[in-house]
Design a protein around this motif. Structure first.
Motif, PDB file in Angstrom:
ATOM      1  N   VAL A   1       0.902  -1.279  -0.071  1.00  0.00           N
ATOM      2  CA  VAL A   1      -0.062   0.060  -0.162  1.00  0.00           C
ATOM      3  C   VAL A   1       0.848   1.350  -0.022  1.00  0.00           C
ATOM      4  O   VAL A   1       1.876   1.317   0.789  1.00  0.00           O
ATOM      5  N   LEU A   2       0.565   2.433  -1.074  1.00  0.00           N
ATOM      6  CA  LEU A   2       1.087   3.433  -1.051  1.00  0.00           C
ATOM      7  C   LEU A   2       0.304   4.453  -0.931  1.00  0.00           C
ATOM      8  O   LEU A   2      -0.865   4.600  -1.415  1.00  0.00           O
ATOM      9  N   THR A   3       0.401   5.722   0.045  1.00  0.00           N
ATOM     10  CA  THR A   3      -0.332   6.703   0.223  1.00  0.00           C
ATOM     11  C   THR A   3       0.273   7.977  -0.383  1.00  0.00           C
ATOM     12  O   THR A   3       1.309   8.245  -0.021  1.00  0.00           O
ATOM     13  N   ALA A   4      -0.369   8.648  -1.147  1.00  0.00           N
ATOM     14  CA  ALA A   4       0.200   9.850  -1.703  1.00  0.00           C
ATOM     15  C   ALA A   4      -0.032  11.153  -0.490  1.00  0.00           C
ATOM     16  O   ALA A   4      -1.085  11.263  -0.160  1.00  0.00           O
ATOM     17  N   ASP A   5       1.050  11.749  -0.301  1.00  0.00           N
ATOM     18  CA  ASP A   5       1.264  12.789   0.799  1.00  0.00           C
ATOM     19  C   ASP A   5       0.687  14.111  -0.194  1.00  0.00           C
ATOM     20  O   ASP A   5       0.430  14.221  -1.298  1.00  0.00           O
ATOM     21  N   GLU A   6       0.793  15.295   0.742  1.00  0.00           N
ATOM     22  CA  GLU A   6       0.506  16.628   0.232  1.00  0.00           C
ATOM     23  C   GLU A   6       1.235  16.944  -0.689  1.00  0.00           C
ATOM     24  O   GLU A   6       0.791  17.898  -1.605  1.00  0.00           O
ATOM     25  N   THR A   7       2.336  16.653  -1.190  1.00  0.00           N
ATOM     26  CA  THR A   7       3.298  17.038  -2.129  1.00  0.00           C
ATOM     27  C   THR A   7       3.258  16.075  -3.566  1.00  0.00           C
ATOM     28  O   THR A   7       3.867  16.424  -4.420  1.00  0.00           O
ATOM     29  N   ALA A   8       2.230  15.161  -3.454  1.00  0.00           N
ATOM     30  CA  ALA A   8       2.209  14.189  -4.638  1.00  0.00           C
ATOM     31  C   ALA A   8       1.814  14.991  -5.854  1.00  0.00           C
ATOM     32  O   ALA A   8       0.639  15.669  -5.530  1.00  0.00           O
ATOM     33  N   GLU A   9       2.295  14.763  -7.019  1.00  0.00           N
ATOM     34  CA  GLU A   9       1.606  15.245  -8.347  1.00  0.00           C
ATOM     35  C   GLU A   9       2.491  14.556  -9.363  1.00  0.00           C
ATOM     36  O   GLU A   9       3.326  13.521  -9.193  1.00  0.00           O
TER      37      GLU A   9
ATOM     38  N   LEU B   1       0.802   8.822 -12.789  1.00  0.00           N
ATOM     39  CA  LEU B   1       0.799   7.913 -11.758  1.00  0.00           C
ATOM     40  C   LEU B   1       1.979   6.996 -12.148  1.00  0.00           C
ATOM     41  O   LEU B   1       2.811   6.238 -11.020  1.00  0.00           O
ATOM     42  N   ASP B   2       2.451   6.777 -13.248  1.00  0.00           N
ATOM     43  CA  ASP B   2       3.529   5.858 -13.274  1.00  0.00           C
ATOM     44  C   ASP B   2       4.866   6.438 -13.123  1.00  0.00           C
ATOM     45  O   ASP B   2       5.799   5.674 -12.479  1.00  0.00           O
ATOM     46  N   ALA B   3       4.935   7.601 -13.333  1.00  0.00           N
ATOM     47  CA  ALA B   3       6.162   8.199 -12.844  1.00  0.00           C
ATOM     48  C   ALA B   3       6.379   8.348 -11.205  1.00  0.00           C
ATOM     49  O   ALA B   3       7.403   8.000 -10.626  1.00  0.00           O
ATOM     50  N   TRP B   4       5.264   8.731 -10.544  1.00  0.00           N
ATOM     51  CA  TRP B   4       5.105   8.680  -9.232  1.00  0.00           C
ATOM     52  C   TRP B   4       5.447   7.251  -8.495  1.00  0.00           C
ATOM     53  O   TRP B   4       6.297   7.220  -7.622  1.00  0.00           O
ATOM     54  N   LEU B   5       4.845   6.022  -9.055  1.00  0.00           N
ATOM     55  CA  LEU B   5       5.177   4.877  -8.524  1.00  0.00           C
ATOM     56  C   LEU B   5       6.533   4.485  -8.747  1.00  0.00           C
ATOM     57  O   LEU B   5       7.213   3.835  -7.899  1.00  0.00           O
TER      58      LEU B   5
ATOM     59  N   VAL C   1      -2.285  -2.563 -10.104  1.00  0.00           N
ATOM     60  CA  VAL C   1      -2.190  -1.320  -9.185  1.00  0.00           C
ATOM     61  C   VAL C   1      -3.933  -0.890  -9.112  1.00  0.00           C
ATOM     62  O   VAL C   1      -4.678  -0.958  -9.863  1.00  0.00           O
ATOM     63  N   LEU C   2      -4.225  -0.840  -7.619  1.00  0.00           N
ATOM     64  CA  LEU C   2      -5.546  -0.556  -7.372  1.00  0.00           C
ATOM     65  C   LEU C   2      -5.528   0.797  -6.633  1.00  0.00           C
ATOM     66  O   LEU C   2      -4.792   1.052  -6.058  1.00  0.00           O
ATOM     67  N   LEU C   3      -6.831   1.280  -7.042  1.00  0.00           N
ATOM     68  CA  LEU C   3      -7.024   2.671  -6.250  1.00  0.00           C
ATOM     69  C   LEU C   3      -8.406   2.494  -5.718  1.00  0.00           C
ATOM     70  O   LEU C   3      -9.356   2.318  -6.002  1.00  0.00           O
ATOM     71  N   ASN C   4      -8.296   2.653  -4.182  1.00  0.00           N
ATOM     72  CA  ASN C   4      -9.568   2.062  -3.332  1.00  0.00           C
ATOM     73  C   ASN C   4     -10.062   0.764  -3.767  1.00  0.00           C
ATOM     74  O   ASN C   4     -11.213   0.751  -3.867  1.00  0.00           O
ATOM     75  N   GLY C   5      -9.025  -0.035  -4.211  1.00  0.00           N
ATOM     76  CA  GLY C   5      -9.727  -1.513  -4.386  1.00  0.00           C
ATOM     77  C   GLY C   5     -10.117  -1.775  -5.778  1.00  0.00           C
ATOM     78  O   GLY C   5     -10.550  -2.923  -6.059  1.00  0.00           O
TER      79      GLY C   5
ATOM     80  N   ARG D   1      -2.764   8.695 -15.376  1.00  0.00           N
ATOM     81  CA  ARG D   1      -3.596   9.152 -14.480  1.00  0.00           C
ATOM     82  C   ARG D   1      -3.034  10.250 -13.327  1.00  0.00           C
ATOM     83  O   ARG D   1      -1.839   9.902 -13.210  1.00  0.00           O
ATOM     84  N   LYS D   2      -3.450  11.323 -13.305  1.00  0.00           N
ATOM     85  CA  LYS D   2      -2.657  12.354 -12.394  1.00  0.00           C
ATOM     86  C   LYS D   2      -2.607  11.782 -10.876  1.00  0.00           C
ATOM     87  O   LYS D   2      -4.096  11.187 -10.562  1.00  0.00           O
ATOM     88  N   VAL D   3      -1.879  11.846 -10.059  1.00  0.00           N
ATOM     89  CA  VAL D   3      -1.740  11.478  -8.514  1.00  0.00           C
ATOM     90  C   VAL D   3      -2.193  12.618  -7.946  1.00  0.00           C
ATOM     91  O   VAL D   3      -1.651  13.669  -8.082  1.00  0.00           O
ATOM     92  N   ARG D   4      -3.190  12.289  -7.005  1.00  0.00           N
ATOM     93  CA  ARG D   4      -3.610  13.450  -6.150  1.00  0.00           C
ATOM     94  C   ARG D   4      -3.188  13.227  -4.622  1.00  0.00           C
ATOM     95  O   ARG D   4      -3.356  11.938  -4.130  1.00  0.00           O
TER      96      ARG D   4
END
Length: 341
Positions: free
Chosen positions: A14-22, A25-29, A51-55, A63-66
């Motif tokens: 499980v990975l949670t995007a913090d307040e600086t995440a932007e 998706l592939d680049a962030w991961l 990859v799952l988002l909220n299951g 996709r943009k990471v928020r």
């Protein structure tokens, strides 16, 4: 501190995007996972539903990471970076203690990379040559001093020790300007170039839309590499009274050796290679202008019609100029015969 992703390989994490995440998706991961997984590999995992988002599976790597997003990713075990020998037949044209010259068939990838970790020319060479292969080209590219695309056939030379590797690499870097290196290809292209003999001088770099492709660039572009191809029309197929032709067999000589150089250059002047789905897909309907028998052969031709038929270089130990030629493979012979009919 240990890397939790290396420890968690093969299980869901499980990975949670913090307040600086932007960003994508592939680049962030990729930034989170680390060096064991390239961005292209992460992109592929997203598309495969790993990859799952909220299951719920998401398959869009753009996709943009928020901030606040919670992702679950299933990571496979990292690949072993050391290629293993595999008993893959080789068409050996010449071999001694310093080098081996082979005629590469279509469909054979030169060295292991994402999506092709086994079944490559390097795996075949390790099996054939054993420990004698040069390691100067890197763990995954031992002995490799130049390459051909997966679906391009023809002559290649591979170094079997470090001295040979350095000497051959110098020759390929020189591009035949002061050394006896010479490379020549035969290709079947759509149409007939307006000049029977010509030179294409057009810098190449990565395509901005797809980084796996190459594109012609302005010479002053920051990512432009000089690229020069000399060509000669050898034969015209279905020639018309106005000297145009539906297709042509051409000879290409390289002054530089950029990735996809001939394929991009010929497409750039309006004559892409038959069978090239990357740079010539828009020309596929031209097959409808052919007689039915020829059209069937063209439509089932599975690759770009390109063959590296000639390679010349100086032997790294003896200094002898070595010259090798490989005839057109059977599939290109059949293609040319169908176009002549």
């Amino acid at each position: 501190m240990s890397d939790p992703f290396k420890e968690a390989a093969g299980i869901r994490k499980v990975l949670t995007a913090d307040e600086t995440a932007e960003g994508r998706l592939d680049a962030w991961l990729t930034a989170k996972v680390g060096e064991d997984f390239s961005r292209s590999r992460i992109k592929a995992l997203v598309k495969e539903g790993a990859v799952l988002l909220n299951g719920v599976p998401i398959t869009d790597p753009q996709r943009k990471v928020r901030p606040g997003d919670s992702y679950q990713i299933t990571l496979p075990e990292p690949e072993d970076p050391t290629p293993k020998g595999e008993n893959i037949p080789l068409d050996v044209l010449f071999e001694d203690d310093d080098l081996i010259v082979i005629s590469k068939p279509a469909g054979l990838v030169v060295h292991p990379a994402a999506g092709n970790w086994t079944g490559t020319l390097v795996n075949a060479l390790i099996y054939h040559c054993g420990a004698s292969l040069s390691g100067i080209g890197g763990v995954r590219r031992p002995g490799i001093v130049h390459r051909l695309d997966k679906d391009t056939t023809g002559v290649m030379v591979v170094a079997k020790n470090d001295v040979a590797h350095r000497h051959l690499s110098q020759q390929f870097a020189d591009h035949g300007r002061t050394m006896p290196l010479e490379r020549a290809y035969q290709a079947i292209v759509w149409g007939r170039p307006s000049q029977l003999v010509g030179t294409i001088d057009a810098a190449l770099g990565r395509s901005t839309g797809d980084r796996t492709r190459r594109a012609v660039k302005r010479s002053d572009s920051h990512d432009a590499d000089e690229a020069v191809t000399h060509y000669q029309v050898l034969e015209r197929f279905h020639e018309n009274p106005d000297a145009t032709a539906l297709a042509s067999l051409i000879d290409c000589r390289l002054e530089t050796g950029r990735t996809h150089q001939i394929r991009v250059h010929m497409a750039h002047i309006g004559h892409p290679l038959l069978g090239d789905v990357v740079y010539g897909a828009g020309f596929k309907t031209k097959a409808n202008l052919l007689p039915e028998a020829a059209k069937k052969v063209v439509n089932r031709f599975p690759r770009q019609a390109l063959h590296a038929y000639l390679l010349q270089f100086e032997h790294p130990r003896s200094g002898e100029v070595m010259h090798f030629e490989s005839p057109l493979p059977d599939d290109m012979k059949e293609l040319a015969a169908a176009l002549r009919a």
